[in-house]
Design a protein around this motif. Structure first.
Motif, mmCIF file in Angstrom:
data_model
loop_
_atom_site.group_PDB
_atom_site.id
_atom_site.type_symbol
_atom_site.label_atom_id
_atom_site.label_comp_id
_atom_site.label_asym_id
_atom_site.label_seq_id
_atom_site.Cartn_x
_atom_site.Cartn_y
_atom_site.Cartn_z
ATOM 1 N N LEU A 597 -1.830 0.015 7.218
ATOM 2 C CA LEU A 597 -2.894 0.817 7.622
ATOM 3 C C LEU A 597 -2.661 2.410 7.588
ATOM 4 C CD1 LEU A 597 -3.310 -0.826 11.412
ATOM 5 C CD2 LEU A 597 -4.556 -1.227 9.269
ATOM 6 N N ILE A 598 -1.615 2.942 7.187
ATOM 7 C CA ILE A 598 -1.261 4.183 6.955
ATOM 8 C C ILE A 598 -2.003 4.944 5.914
ATOM 9 C CG2 ILE A 598 0.550 6.070 6.585
ATOM 10 C CD1 ILE A 598 2.599 3.932 8.008
ATOM 11 N N LEU A 599 -2.011 4.286 4.499
ATOM 12 C CA LEU A 599 -2.436 4.878 3.477
ATOM 13 C C LEU A 599 -4.140 4.990 3.956
ATOM 14 C CD1 LEU A 599 -2.337 6.683 0.932
ATOM 15 C CD2 LEU A 599 -2.422 4.262 -0.276
ATOM 16 N N PRO A 600 -4.599 3.999 4.164
ATOM 17 C CA PRO A 600 -6.367 3.948 4.107
ATOM 18 C C PRO A 600 -6.650 4.901 5.478
ATOM 19 C CG PRO A 600 -5.623 2.046 5.063
ATOM 20 C CD PRO A 600 -4.334 2.566 4.341
ATOM 21 N N THR A 628 3.163 11.133 -1.492
ATOM 22 C CA THR A 628 3.735 10.285 -0.910
ATOM 23 C C THR A 628 3.428 8.572 -1.397
ATOM 24 O OG1 THR A 628 3.881 11.179 1.339
ATOM 25 C CG2 THR A 628 4.363 9.061 1.271
ATOM 26 N N TYR A 629 2.174 8.859 -1.906
ATOM 27 C CA TYR A 629 1.525 7.501 -2.672
ATOM 28 C C TYR A 629 1.008 7.948 -3.854
ATOM 29 C CZ TYR A 629 1.935 6.303 2.402
ATOM 30 O OH TYR A 629 2.426 6.075 3.799
ATOM 31 N N PRO A 630 1.860 8.425 -4.860
ATOM 32 C CA PRO A 630 1.253 8.725 -6.267
ATOM 33 C C PRO A 630 0.552 7.723 -7.016
ATOM 34 C CG PRO A 630 3.675 8.761 -6.315
ATOM 35 C CD PRO A 630 3.495 8.480 -4.851
ATOM 36 N N GLU A 631 1.108 6.403 -6.904
ATOM 37 C CA GLU A 631 0.622 5.278 -7.649
ATOM 38 C C GLU A 631 -0.561 4.660 -6.963
ATOM 39 O OE1 GLU A 631 1.746 4.744 -10.702
ATOM 40 O OE2 GLU A 631 3.130 6.486 -10.497
ATOM 41 N N SER A 632 -0.879 5.076 -5.699
ATOM 42 C CA SER A 632 -1.899 4.359 -5.083
ATOM 43 C C SER A 632 -3.416 4.636 -5.828
ATOM 44 C CB SER A 632 -1.991 4.714 -3.679
ATOM 45 O OG SER A 632 -2.414 5.846 -3.490
ATOM 46 N N ARG A 633 -4.426 3.815 -5.408
ATOM 47 C CA ARG A 633 -5.822 4.087 -5.902
ATOM 48 C C ARG A 633 -6.390 5.273 -5.244
ATOM 49 N NH1 ARG A 633 -10.195 1.503 -3.241
ATOM 50 N NH2 ARG A 633 -9.486 0.612 -1.467
ATOM 51 N N TYR A 634 -5.857 5.666 -3.766
ATOM 52 C CA TYR A 634 -6.380 6.553 -3.105
ATOM 53 C C TYR A 634 -5.870 7.966 -3.888
ATOM 54 C CZ TYR A 634 -7.652 3.145 0.366
ATOM 55 O OH TYR A 634 -8.106 2.081 1.055
ATOM 56 N N ALA A 635 -4.733 8.030 -4.286
ATOM 57 C CA ALA A 635 -4.126 9.340 -4.860
ATOM 58 C C ALA A 635 -4.824 9.491 -6.216
ATOM 59 C CB ALA A 635 -2.584 8.972 -5.233
ATOM 60 N N GLN A 636 -5.286 8.458 -6.913
ATOM 61 C CA GLN A 636 -5.989 8.585 -8.150
ATOM 62 C C GLN A 636 -7.397 9.023 -7.904
ATOM 63 O OE1 GLN A 636 -4.483 8.144 -11.306
ATOM 64 N NE2 GLN A 636 -2.723 7.761 -10.243
ATOM 65 N N ILE A 637 -7.895 8.554 -7.029
ATOM 66 C CA ILE A 637 -9.317 9.144 -6.494
ATOM 67 C C ILE A 637 -9.182 10.579 -6.159
ATOM 68 C CG2 ILE A 637 -11.026 8.818 -4.710
ATOM 69 C CD1 ILE A 637 -10.382 5.697 -4.599
ATOM 70 N N LEU A 638 -8.279 10.703 -5.506
ATOM 71 C CA LEU A 638 -8.051 12.541 -5.209
ATOM 72 C C LEU A 638 -7.662 13.335 -6.201
ATOM 73 C CD1 LEU A 638 -6.051 12.085 -1.782
ATOM 74 C CD2 LEU A 638 -8.494 12.583 -2.040
#
Length: 853
Positions: A597-600, A628-638
């Motif tokens: 739940l943290i990342l979303p 903190t989450y460089p590989e996540s899809r959220y990081a890629q979106i940002l």
């Protein structure tokens, strides 16, 4: 006068009477005898019955002033009236009198009627049938007048009534044509003109030609002699002008109604005032004078039966001026004084719901919308609008309850032993006070029941007087008045605080600040209700109910955190309540939530900060996600906001589409495996229930009905407020009981049959070649419409199926023939009907089927 002369006179009178009763002789005496008898006896009584019936119809009709009023005040009912039946005894009597006039006094000699009152008898007959809502027989009576009595002085009246019947039968265009011809050819005066133009206006209204209706209705209002009609017509004119947006003209029409005051029924007068007040110019008008005007309406004693509508109008005025507390009070006054106007109740509740919604009090808004729907016509357009609003609140109400309850439990968990004991000691002391009050009340009741003597009754009366004179008396006698008994007062105060918490003394205390309700006490009350008499007053009993195992506490915290996440997303996405969403998600992150739940939550907070213009917080959250989450899809979106990375191949939507394609290709094992991985990866995302549905369906194809049922049940319980959860619940209630049937049907009851060729998992590479060979063989058969398919059965078996055979013997014979033809399709096969094949696929019970054959 001698006796013979007297006898002669009597004989002469009797002779005249007998001769005058004849309906077959056209004499002066006969005509006038029957005419007078018809007019002053039969028709007189018939018209009295008709007017009495019309008054009943008028009183029974309920006008809906929220909509355009009909021209004629008569409520049409959907009841089916059989020939010879009547809805109203007065109209039945009027009809009987009209028929009697025709049968007993009609002088139809050589095809010509010589009694000048018979046309009025037929008019009475038609009117009685019309008001009794038997419009076809009424039309027949009016047409008979036009056909048989063209020279009648009632001919124009009959024409108008004929068109009224035509309009009730939805022959509007015909009625318009006939009425326009009547108005062009005849010079109607006064009431006849008013009747003709008013009914013509109704026909125009029925075909949505409101401008033409307005012209005719203005004529009718000017020429009618009936004050009720004049008031009604002018009120409708005002309504039409309002629909056209011409408020000044509408107010002139409403003023004409208001000027008639006590000459007309009060509803017209009050509703004209209210309709006119709706046209008040809030920007340029004198609001002080307008409020005085509304206050005068409120304070007028004659207006008491209409206070519900007056309160509603005052509430609307305050709401338009953003005085929400005053508006809230008056909407509630309107509800409390409502006299059965469901439309008004629905408007009150809907507006209160909208106000609560705007204040982000969604649970209260949901309750108001529930009340709104109970006062609306089922499945009407307004009902569906409110229903959609209410359904949008389901999730937020559910998760708010979960968060509130679990928060209260966790607060108790985190209290020290001393604080817990103090908390529940206070609670049990309250319970003891309540129990003592109830016991004393029961004893007092018992004493009252035992004191049956006259002296005892007198003593009780004296005791009551003494107690009232000295409220603090401690003589041990019963103190009947609630507020003179201190124990009972304490009980009432504690009960109120227990349920509502500490409320400020003000209007609408029950609905304001509902969030301060003491949830801990509510939870404890539920426990107390199931406790024994001894346990109820023992603080340790309640302390023992507080979860102690770390597993249970973690589960409560997990559910609470998930509820906070869902609330944050709902407030952000569905209601655009960014402040509320921000509070929920920030609280979630402080509660040490699960990693999933943290990342979303952080990404949603970044979006919320951006919307609220909190640029420094948004920037800090963006850096946190990327770092903190460089590989996540959220990081890629940002990192790549213009690349629409959230819609690429790694988004939940894209992954679901690919997985659905695999499901269609019967790759069920892979679907289950990937669905489980995606559910874990995207938990908390709205797409998760869709992956769950896909997983349940794939498991059903792999392992049969029970696996599918288990999966659907899990979705219904785990995601009750999602669309998938609601659909799963519907499947459980409707489809599952049908799908559960596994008894094979008799082959004689089936119409379609198949041949199954089983292939093991080791033989899968042979299926394609076999299907080509099979298709080639059946292409040469013209007497059956045959086709083939490759159907997954389980992880070890796949069937190649031939469809289109018409009997079990034909299916077996067909497979045997294929063994003998040049293709030499010689392979083990099963013959089965299509219904039984569905059962086999659903329950994976092919062996049971083979044993039953």
């Amino acid at each position: 006068m001698n006796t013979s002369l007297k006898v002669l006179i009597v004989f002469f009178c009797v002779a005249i009477s007998f001769t005058s009763c004849s309906r077959k002789k056209d004499t002066f005496i006969n005509r006038n005898f029957h005419a007078l008898g018809t007019k002053y006896n039969v028709l007189y009584n018939g018209n009295i019955a008709l007017e009495k019936g019309r008054e009943t119809v008028d009183n029974a009709a309920t006008d809906n002033y929220w909509e355009l009023l009909p021209i004629e005040r008569m409520q049409i009912k959907d009841e089916i009236i059989l020939p010879g039946e009547s809805k109203n005894q007065d109209f039945e009597r009027a009809e009987e009198k009209a028929i009697k006039a025709v049968q007993k006094h009609g002088m139809n000699i050589k095809g010509k009627e010589h009694n000048p009152q018979i046309d009025e008898a037929y008019l009475l007959l038609g009117q009685a049938r019309y008001f009794d809502q038997r419009f076809v027989p009424a039309l027949e009576a009016f047409n008979y007048i036009l056909y048989k009595y063209p020279a009648s002085d009632k001919i124009n009246t009959a024409k108008v009534w004929r068109e009224k019947a035509n309009i009730r039968l939805e022959n509007n265009e015909l009625a318009i044509e006939n009425l326009k011809r009547l108005l062009e050819e005849e010079e109607l005066e006064d009431q006849d003109l008013a009747d003709a133009t008013s009914i013509l206006a109704q026909a125009y209204l029925n075909i949505k030609s409101k401008d033409s209706a307005l012209v005719q209705l203005a004529i009718a209002a000017d020429f009618t002699k009936k004050k009720k009609e004049k008031a009604r017509f002018n009120y409708i004119i005002g309504q039409l002008y309002n629909e056209f947006g011409e408020k000044d003209s509408a107010n002139i029409a409403f003023d004409k109604v208001i000027e008639m005051h006590r000459k007309i029924p009060r509803p017209y007068y009050i509703n004209a005032h209210l309709a006119k007040s709706n046209n008040f110019d809030m920007e340029n008008g004198n609001q002080i004078e307008f409020l005085e005007y509304l206050t005068n309406l409120e304070e007028d004693r004659e207006n008491r039966p209409f206070l519900d509508k007056i309160y509603y109008r005052i509430a609307e005025f305050h709401r338009a001026n953003q005085r929400d507390s005053m508006a809230f009070a008056y909407y509630n006054k309107s509800l409390r004084t409502n006299l059965g106007d469901k439309e008004l109740q629905a408007r009150d509740y809907a507006t209160l719901g909208d106000m609560s919604f705007d204040d982000a009090e969604y649970k209260i808004a949901g309750a108001y919308y529930d009340s709104t729907m109970t006062n609306m016509k089922l499945n009407s357009k307004p009902y569906r609008v409110i229903k959609r609003k209410r359904e949008n609140l389901e999730d937020v109400i559910y998760y708010e309850d979960v968060a509130q309850v679990n928060d209260s439990i966790l607060r108790l968990v985190n209290l020290s032993d001393t604080d817990r004991l103090a908390y529940f000691k206070t609670y049990t002391d309250e319970l003891k006070a309540i129990a003592e009050a109830e016991k004393e009340k029961a004893e007092a009741e018992e004493r009252r029941n035992s004191n049956t003597g006259i002296q005892d009754l007198a003593n009780n009366a004296n005791s009551t007087k003494s107690t009232r004179a000295n409220p603090n008396s401690k003589d041990g006698k019963s103190q009947d008045f609630y507020f003179y008994n201190q124990t009972t007062v304490a009980y009432g105060k504690n009960e109120f605080v227990k349920i509502w918490g500490n409320r400020e003394l003000k209007d609408n205390w029950r609905l304001s600040n509902a969030s301060i309700k003491n949830t801990n006490t509510t939870q404890t009350t539920d426990v107390a209700a199931n406790a024994s008499e001894e346990e109820r007053f023992d603080p340790e009993f309640y302390i023992s109910k507080i979860p102690t195992s770390q597993k249970a506490i973690d589960s409560i915290a997990k559910d609470r955190n998930y509820a906070y996440y869902q609330l944050g997303v709902i407030y952000k996405e569905k209601f655009k309540e960014y402040e509320l969403a921000k509070t929920k998600l920030e609280t979630l992150l402080r509660n040490n939530p699960e990693d999933r739940l943290i990342l979303p939550s952080k990404y949603n907070l970044y979006k919320i900060y951006t919307e609220l213009g909190l640029s420094s917080k948004a920037s800090a959250m963006k850096d946190d996600i990327i770092g903190t989450y460089p590989e996540s899809r959220y990081a890629q979106i940002l990192l790549n906001p213009k690349s629409e990375f959230d819609k690429d191949a790694n988004s939940p939507e894209s992954l679901y589409e690919n997985l659905f394609k695999q499901f269609g290709d019967q790759q069920y094992v892979e679907v289950v495996s990937k669905a489980e991985a995606y559910i874990t990866q995207f938990e908390g995302d709205p797409m998760v229930p869709k992956f769950e549905i896909l997983k349940a369906s794939a498991n059903g194809r792999l392992y049969g009905f029970e696996a599918y049922k288990k999966g659907v049940n899990f979705i219904a319980l785990t995601y009750p407020n999602s669309e998938e959860g609601k659909k799963a619940k519907e499947i459980l209630e409707v489809a599952i009981p049908i799908l559960a049937k596994k008894e094979f049907i008799d082959n004689d009851a089936a119409k379609h049959f198949n041949v199954l060729y089983p292939f093991s998992s080791a033989e899968k590479d042979q299926i394609e070649e076999f299907v080509e060979q099979l298709d080639d063989a059946i292409s040469k058969i013209n007497y059956f419409d045959l086709s083939t398919s490759v159907d997954f059965y389980d992880a070890n078996t796949t069937y190649v199926v031939v469809h289109g055979l018409t009997s079990i013997q034909g299916a077996s014979g067909f497979a045997e023939i294929l063994k003998e033809n040049k293709n030499k399709i010689d392979r083990n096969f099963y013959s089965i009907s299509s219904p039984n094949y569905e059962i086999v696929q659903r329950h994976k019970n092919i062996n049971e089927y083979l044993e039953s054959q």
